[in-house]
Structures are given as structure tokens and as C-alpha cells.
Design a protein around this motif. Structure first.
Motif, PDB file in Angstrom:
ATOM      1  N   PRO A 393       0.790  -1.163   0.099  1.00 57.35           N
ATOM      2  CA  PRO A 393       0.003  -0.186   0.128  1.00 57.35           C
ATOM      3  C   PRO A 393       0.815   1.204  -0.018  1.00 57.35           C
ATOM      4  O   PRO A 393       0.542   2.190  -0.670  1.00 57.35           O
ATOM      5  CB  PRO A 393      -0.791  -0.233   1.436  1.00 57.35           C
ATOM      6  N   SER A 394       1.998   1.168   1.038  1.00 58.35           N
ATOM      7  CA  SER A 394       2.802   2.422   0.827  1.00 58.35           C
ATOM      8  C   SER A 394       4.314   1.829   1.569  1.00 58.35           C
ATOM      9  O   SER A 394       4.379   0.769   1.762  1.00 58.35           O
ATOM     10  CB  SER A 394       2.360   3.571   1.609  1.00 58.35           C
ATOM     11  N   THR A 397       4.354   1.040   5.156  1.00 60.47           N
ATOM     12  CA  THR A 397       3.320  -0.129   5.603  1.00 60.47           C
ATOM     13  C   THR A 397       4.335  -0.985   6.208  1.00 60.47           C
ATOM     14  O   THR A 397       5.517  -1.067   5.890  1.00 60.47           O
ATOM     15  CB  THR A 397       2.922  -0.679   4.254  1.00 60.47           C
TER      16      THR A 397
END
Lengths: 511, 347
Positions: A393-394, A397
């Protein structure tokens, strides 16, 4: 033909995430039914629904035609559904019988009647050709035997339907053959089997039908006799997959790694590596083939400084590494994709971005005068995440939250990016799906083509045969043979791995 | 509900539950909880004097909490904060009594001595853990007793100025200030609170922003991965114990240079170190959390002194504190309830 189990249009959600979307699986009596899907496709979720660990949002489960509501695993047991777990649930210090009767003890006058239990266990074992010694202690028997104890456990509890969760992941080629035989015997005795796997070869060999799921969706069920591995793979991944890893002929140059008479002890103080000799040259991939527990782990840990070696010489580009701490070894030019990515490879509670600098965090520009520069760290992380297709997700995370394949890609990205002269990959594709395996193999070959040395350790013979330029067979802590993958066979390797000498094993030439 | 929010709500719920259950206990044992809590509030905030006392009490709690939290973040359980606190106290008083120096040197020197003493006391269990894998809990507990008795011996025989006390520290080493004292109508408040707040900042910065902190936290999360990454696990274990001990030593200096100005023979453990464990636990082992948890503990402890005026024994506050600690330790329960609650909220 009647179905013993029908899972119809099962849907299971977690929060907003749909893990199973309209999946149907119908198990005929007396068949081996494979459940195929990539990691995270929803195989385990589906089986946990069947086993009563999760409740589906939609859909119906029928056992022998009757709709049932399986609200917990005890009900599943009563319905005759048994699970052979991938990670064995056994008490090491107990005997086989004690493990099997655990929770279902036969008692007389408040005492466990072990004699009677042992007899029952022996009877079942003989009936299905399992050849398990009921009195053996779990810690004394092989992994393959332990798996049979798990099978016995479900049979002892009266299971008619057995679910095997990735049963071959931990077995040697010979043990796999034996397991397949056992599965066939079970079928003959009227049991039905669901086999969870992502190994196509096994499906082709043993299964009657195969249900494929992809990204939580049921793709369909095929008769194994009417399909082939390529079709199954593309059903599973959703695109064409190369099995043969394309690579040009290796052009090895100077020696990069030179190991002489290495002796390493394991944690119990017993010599696990006993005078090992090996060289790896620039521009080649050397694969170490061997059955788990023949000193591979200790060997790798000794080269990388995670474990103290007793004796011998480890030279990298002529420089002696013996006895150096792991940081010095890393800096000397070794990259290491560790066997256990959760234990060694990642700090799971750190963001994936910070894991990307786990080997370089103390260097400029990531650290200046003792202060971390998070801007630079996350810049680097973003680059690597993009380059190595780490799906997260990024970059903030936690590493814990990523799937196994993406965690592994992150580690590979980190290690390859440092451009080490020697890249050690220990079981780099364990537990990964076809797509991720393909990616990782390509990266290893890329390193080789860039003139780097690569040392690959794997228990998967396919992987060793496919990727390596030379195969070194390890047996009881020594390299017993070095063969050319083009001139050997799985049979020969299997025998060498089991300790036969080269003459018995067949032709094969020294390289 | 985000994880962060749950992390924040868990201790708050623990405190509320502790107070509710404490109320029930008061009711059952025939005390008036309304009177009790009014008395407690009066005792903590009734006038500036009381507030001054709260601040004074909070100061060592913050530092002891930081000490426990710091070691915990590196995966170590420093039960020895009490002992490190006692040796720190003595070291600070010794510098305060022995030397005559200008304030600007004297106070830092005394605090430094306390840090060194606390750090050294924690170095021993750290070293034993790193070299021989001796569990730090056992060693630190033993070190507590050694600290207590050795310090009592020194106070009694070497520094005794009558009635089993050391002499007063020189004015130049004192953290007390007439101005602060007058402001709070003669409370024993001192400048130590500033030092404690600075230490909160230091802990946060050290762990979150520095290269060393990256290593320390990595060792705390996963020693194998830290080793793999070329970090020296043993070095970081020892270092974390020493830093933890330094915080504990400073906590001791606060008592020696601020609250008391001397050291007396201790009849038993002071409890500051052990309260530090509870503070760290309630504060989630973060600097900011420790600050607020220490504040709460300080308020409860000082407020409790006024509860007998309402006919309620002050020991009831100890029960409430124990309940809060219990609920934090059982936070798994609260978390599950919160997560259920938040799931329903989504639907």
C-alpha cells in the motif's frame, strides 16, 4: 457420482476485502481433488471455511448431500473432515501414540490405556501402509514420518475426507513419492482427499480433478487427464507462464568464493559441515542440492557470519573472511537472501521502507553524524519498490503486512541493489507462487549475466536444475559431487542427495 | 478504527475501568466514592501548593518510567530501576555534599555522577546478559538488594551526619528554588521537572531519529534480523541497559538534589523504580506516553494523601493504581472490545 462435500458459491469477506468470491468446490467420493491457486488467492480461507474456522457470508456447504452449518472445527471433525496441516501440530517430547490420542485419550480407571491406543495406532498404520512406529518419539523421527503421524491423527479421529495443506513443501523427492503412494492407498480404502498446492507436477501426477482459484475468484474445475501444466499455470496466474527459465550460456571467469575444508558445528554442538570444499566463479550460478538437514543452513550461516565456523578457509576474491563479523563480510561484497525471511531477512515491525536499508542504514546518505535521514531512506525505498515490483500500500506499511512474495521481492531488491560480488540465495522461492518464482529466477540470472557469482541453495530439484550452471550435491556436510545440470537427471541427483556415490548413481560428469 | 487510535484508547479505557472498579470497591466497603474523589481532586489541585507537590512527585516517575520503557524497547525487562535509582541518589548527594563548586558546574556534575552510578549498576546485568545470557530480570532484582544495602551501609557509616542521614547538599547543587517554592506557597517543587521533560525528548529523539536508535529498536524487535544486518546485538543490549540505568540514576538525583537535599537510610525500597514499571506499561513504552502516565500516577499519589480527610483510607488509591495496571496488562481484552465496536461502526 455422489459428492461427499459440496461448497457452493462461497463468499467470505474480511472488512472490505473479499477473500473468497463465489467459489464452488465439489469433492467426489474416492477422488483426489487438487485446489490450485497462487499465494493469497484464497485457498486457505476456503479450507478454513470448510473446517469451521470462518463463517461464510454467502453460500452453502453440503456433506453427502445434506446442508450443514459448520460453526467450529469440532463439528468438522464429527462430519469426518480432517486436516493435515502444513506446519505440524505435534508435541516433540511425546511419542507417536501420545500425540495421536491427545484430546481423545482412551482411559480406564482414570489412567491412559497406552497399550490399547498403541495397538489401534499400529492397526491403522498397517492398514494404510504408513509404516509408523507407534512408540517412537516425535523428536527422533524424520519430517516425512511426522507428516504421516499427522495423517494418522486424522484417521484415528475417523476422518473420511482429508485436507492436505501443501504437504510436499517439506519433503525430499523420495518422501514425496512415498506420500503420493500413501494418498493413493487412502483413496483405495474409500477416503476422499483435497490437496492444496501450487505445484503443478504433483497435481498432474496424483490428482483426478483440479479446482483453480485466482484472486479470490473461482476460475473453474478441470479434469486433470484432459489438461496440461501450461494450461493449469495460465489458469492460476491469468497469463502465459514460462517454465524453462530462459538463459544464455554462462561464461564463468575468476574464482569469487573459495571455500576450503570448512567445519561448522550446529546449535547442539555437532559438526554439521564436515570439511566442505567449494568454489563459485564470477558469472555463474552454483546450485547446492541436498536434503534438508545436511548442513546447508550451517554452511550458509558460516559464510555470512551469522554462525561461527570451527575451522577452514572462506575466501572472497582472495580475501580471508573466516571469523569476521557479519558486517565486515557484508561490506566485503556478499549479498544474502536468507532462508528464513521472517527470522533473518526482515524486521517485521519496521516499515517496509526502513527494511530496504537494513544493510546500509548507517552509511551516507541515509545516516549523517549519527542522525537518520528519513527523506533519503524513503526515496531509496520508493525506487526499489518500483524497480522490484514490491506490491505494498505504501513504503510506510509495516513489513509484517506484506505477502510472502512481496516480502521476498523486497529482500531481493535490497540485496541485489548493493551489487555484491557474491549473491547467496537460500531457498529464495520457498512458499512463493509461479509468478514470483519466475521473477526471482530472472533476477538471479541477471546478476550472473552481470558477471557476479551466485550461490543458490534449494530443496526444490526443479529449481536447482533450471537455474544453476553447476550443481553441487551436499550430503552430511560435504560436497559429494559436482555435476552439470544438462548431463544429469533428477534420479541421479536424488540418489546422490541420499548418499549414494557417483558410480551407483549413474554417469554424470565432473565439471 | 485506526490502530493508532486503538493504541491511544486502550490505556484511557484501562484508567476508566480502574476508576469504575475502584468506585465499586469503595461502595462495597462502605465508603462514599463521591467524597473520596472530591478529596482526591482537592488533594491534587485544591491549591497551588498541592499542584507543586504533584509536579515534584511526577518528576522521578517520569524518569523511572523512561528507564523501564527504554530497556523494554530493546527487548529487555529492567526490573532494576529501583536499585539504579538508589545508587543514583547517593552519587548525586555525595557530589552535592563533598564539592564546593559554582552552580553551573555543580548541578550538572552531580547529575552526571548519578547517571554514571545508575548506568554502572545497569551495566552489570547488561554485560551478564550479553556475555553469558543470564536473564536480566534475575540479575536486576538481585542488584536492587545489593544497591539498597550497600547504599544504606555507606550512608550509615561513611556519610552519616546524625540520625542516619547524610549532610545537606550545598546550595550550589540544589535544584530547589525559592521562587518556585514561593509560587506554590512553600511546596517542595524543584527544577527537576524541566530535566525530566528534556529526558523525554532525548529518549524520543534517540530511539526514533538516530542511527543508534534504529539499531536499538531493531534489536528489540528481532535479534536475528539485527545480527543479519551486521548490528552487534550484544553491544546494543549492554548500551540499552546502560542508558536505561542513566535515566534511573537521574531519577535518583531528582530526589537527592531536589526533593530531599540529602539521603537517609532507607528502611526498604522506595517504590519509585517499581512504579516506573507501571508508568512505562501504561504509557505504552513511548516517551510521550510515559509523561502522561507519570502525571496520572503523581496526581493519584498526591491526591490520595487528602482522602483520609473524607474518611477514606488512602490505600484505596493503591488499589485503583493496581487495577489500572491490571487492565493495561489485560489490554488484549480491551482491544478486542474496541475492535468489535469499531467493526460494528463500519456496518
Amino acid at each position: 457420482m455422489e459428492y461427499v462435500i459440496e461448497m457452493l458459491n462461497i463468499r467470505k469477506e474480511f472488512g472490505g476485502f473479499v477473500a473468497n468470491d463465489n467459489i464452488t468446490l465439489q469433492l467426489k467420493k474416492g477422488e483426489i481433488h487438487a485446489l490450485l491457486g497462487e499465494n493469497g488467492a484464497g485457498k486457505s480461507t476456503l479450507m478454513n471455511v470448510l473446517f469451521g474456522l470462518y463463517q461464510p457470508e454467502q453460500g452453502e456447504i453440503r456433506v453427502k448431500g445434506k446442508p450443514v452449518h459448520i460453526s467450529n472445527p469440532n463439528i468438522a471433525n464429527d462430519l469426518g473432515i480432517g486436516m493435515v496441516h502444513q506446519h505440524f501440530m505435534l508435541v516433540d517430547k511425546f511419542t507417536v501414540t501420545e500425540n495421536i490420542i491427545l484430546g481423545k485419550e482412551i482411559t480406564s480407571g482414570g489412567q491412559i490405556n497406552l497399550k490399547k491406543a498403541e495397538k489401534e495406532v499400529r492397526d491403522i498404520s498397517e492398514r494404510y501402509g504408513l509404516a509408523v512406529d507407534p512408540q517412537a518419539r516425535i523428536s527422533d523421527i524424520t519430517v516425512g514420518m511426522q507428516q504421516r503421524v499427522e495423517i494418522l491423527k486424522t484417521l484415528y479421529r475417523g476422518a473420511e475426507i482429508l485436507i492436505f495443506d501443501e504437504p510436499t513443501a517439506v519433503l525430499t523427492p523420495q518422501e514425496i513419492k512415498e506420500l503420493i503412494q500413501i494418498m493413493k492407498t487412502l483413496i483405495k480404502e474409500g477416503k476422499s482427499i483435497i490437496l492444496i498446492t501450487h505445484k503443478l507436477k504433483e497435481i498432474m501426477e496424483v490428482a483426478d480433478r483440479c479446482t483453480v482459484i485466482r484472486k479470490g475468484k473461482g476460475i473453474g474445475t478441470v479434469n486433470v487427464s484432459e489438461t496440461n501444466p501450461n494450461e493449469l499455470a495460465s489458469l492460476m496466474v491469468g497469463r502465459e507462464v514460462d517454465f524453462k527459465t530462459e538463459k544464455i550460456q554462462a561464461s564463468p571467469k575468476h574464482d569469487v568464493l573459495d571455500i576450503k575444508d570448512l567445519i561448522v558445528k550446529d546449535s547442539r554442538g555437532v559438526s554439521a559441515v564436515r570439511g566442505l570444499n567449494l568454489t563459485v566463479r564470477a558469472g555463474e550460478i552454483v546450485g547446492i542440492a541436498g536434503i534438508d538437514g545436511n548442513g546447508q543452513s550451517e554452511f550458509i550461516e558460516a559464510i555470512t557470519g551469522l554462525r561461527k565456523a570451527e575451522k577452514g578457509s572462506i575466501k572472497l576474491n582472495g580475501k580471508e573472511l573466516f571469523g569476521l563479523p557479519s558486517r565486515k563480510i557484508t561490506e566485503a561484497g556478499i549479498g544474502h537472501i536468507p532462508q528464513d525471511r521472517h527470522k533473518h531477512g526482515l524486521v517485521l515491525n519496521y516499515p517496509i521502507g526502513e527494511n530496504m536499508v537494513l544493510q546500509t542504514y548507517y552509511k551516507k546518505p541515509f545516516s549523517k553524524t549519527g542522525i537518520l535521514n528519513f527523506k533519503e531512506i524513503y526515496n531509496k525505498a520508493r525506487t526499489l519498490i518500483k524497480e522490484f515490483d514490491v506490491r505494498t500500500p505504501s513504503e510506510y506499511t509495516l513489513a509484517r503486512a506484506l505477502s510472502g512474495g512481496n516480502q521476498q521481492k523486497a529482500i531481493i531488491g535490497r540485496e541485489v541493489d548493493r551489487n555484491p560480488d557474491l549473491l547467496i540465495a537460500a531457498q529464495p522461492t520457498r512458499g512463493l507462487d509461479v509468478g514470483a518464482i519466475e521473477f526471482i529466477h530472472k533476477r538471479l540470472i541477471e546478476q550472473r549475466d552481470n558477471g557476479k557469482a551466485v550461490l543458490l541453495v534449494s530443496f526444490e530439484l526443479d529449481e536447482i536444475m533450471n537455474v544453476s550452471d553447476r550443481i553441487a550435491v551436499i550430503y552430511e556436510g560435504q560436497i559429494v559431487a559436482v555435476v552439470n545440470p544438462k548431463e544429469t537427471s533428477e534420479q541421479e541427483l536424488g540418489l546422490l542427495m541420499a548418499g549414494s556415490n557417483r558410480k551407483e548413481a549413474g554417469e554424470g560428469t565432473h565439471v | 478504527m485506526s490502530k493508532r487510535l486503538i493504541n491511544l484508547l486502550t490505556p484511557i479505557f484501562a484508567v476508566l475501568l480502574g476508576i469504575i472498579l475502584g468506585t465499586i470497591i469503595m461502595l462495597v466497603s462502605g465508603y462514599n466514592p463521591v467524597d473520596a474523589f472530591i478529596a482526591l481532586g482537592q488533594g491534587a489541585f485544591g491549591d497551588v501548593y498541592q499542584t507543586g507537590e504533584v509536579v515534584r512527585q511526577v518528576t522521578p516517575y517520569i524518569l523511572a518510567g523512561l528507564a523501564v520503557a527504554f530497556a523494554f524497547r530493546v527487548g529487555l525487562f529492567n526490573i532494576g530501576v529501583e536499585g539504579q535509582f538508589i545508587v543514583g541518589w547517593l552519587a548525586a548527594v555525595w557530589v552535592g555534599v563533598t564539592f564546593e563548586l559554582p552552580t553551573i558546574i555543580h548541578i550538572p556534575l552531580a547529575i552526571l555522577a548519578a547517571m554514571l552510578a545508575g548506568g554502572l549498576w545497569a551495566f552489570i546485568p547488561g554485560l551478564l546478559k550479553a556475555r553469558f545470557r543470564v536473564h536480566e530480570v534475575i540479575v536486576t532484582i538481585m542488584m536492587n538488594y545489593i544497591a539498597l544495602h550497600v547504599v544504606n551501609y555507606i550512608v550509615n557509616t561513611k556519610m552519616n551526619q546524625g540520625s542516619s542521614k547524610t549532610g545537606k547538599i550545598h546550595e550550589t547543587a540544589s535544584l530547589r528554588s525559592e521562587w518556585l517554592s514561593n509560587l506554590t506557597t512553600g511546596s517542595s517543587i524543584h527544577w527537576g521537572i524541566i530535566i525530566a521533560i528534556i529526558c523525554c525528548f532525548i529518549m524520543w529523539f534517540l530511539l526514533e531519529k538516530t542511527t543508534r536508535g534504529f539499531e536499538l529498536r531493531a534489536v528489540g524487535f528481532n535479534q536475528d534480523a539485527a545480527h543479519y544486518a551486521g548490528m552487534s546485538v550484544n553491544k546494543n543490549i549492554i548500551l540499552s541497559m546502560v542508558i536505561s540505568g542513566c535515566f534511573a540514576g537521574i531519577a535518583g538525583a531528582m530526589e537527592g538534589l531536589g526533593t530531599f537535599g540529602y539521603m537517609a537510610v532507607q528502611g526498604g525500597f522506595t517504590g519509585v523504580g517499581f512504579n516506573g514499571i507501571a508508568v512505562a506499561l501504561l504509557g505504552g513504552n513511548t516517551a510521550i506516553g510515559v509523561f502522561f502516565a507519570a502525571l496520572l500516577f503523581g496526581i493519584l499519589k498526591i491526591g490520595a494523601l487528602s482522602m483520609p480527610l473524607a474518611g477514606v483510607p488512602k490505600e484505596l488509591v493503591d488499589i485503583i493504581i493496581a487495577l489500572i495496571v491490571f487492565f493495561v496488562a489485560a489490554s488484549y481484552m480491551i482491544r478486542i472490545v474496541l475492535e468489535r465496536f469499531s467493526k460494528k461502526g463500519v456496518k
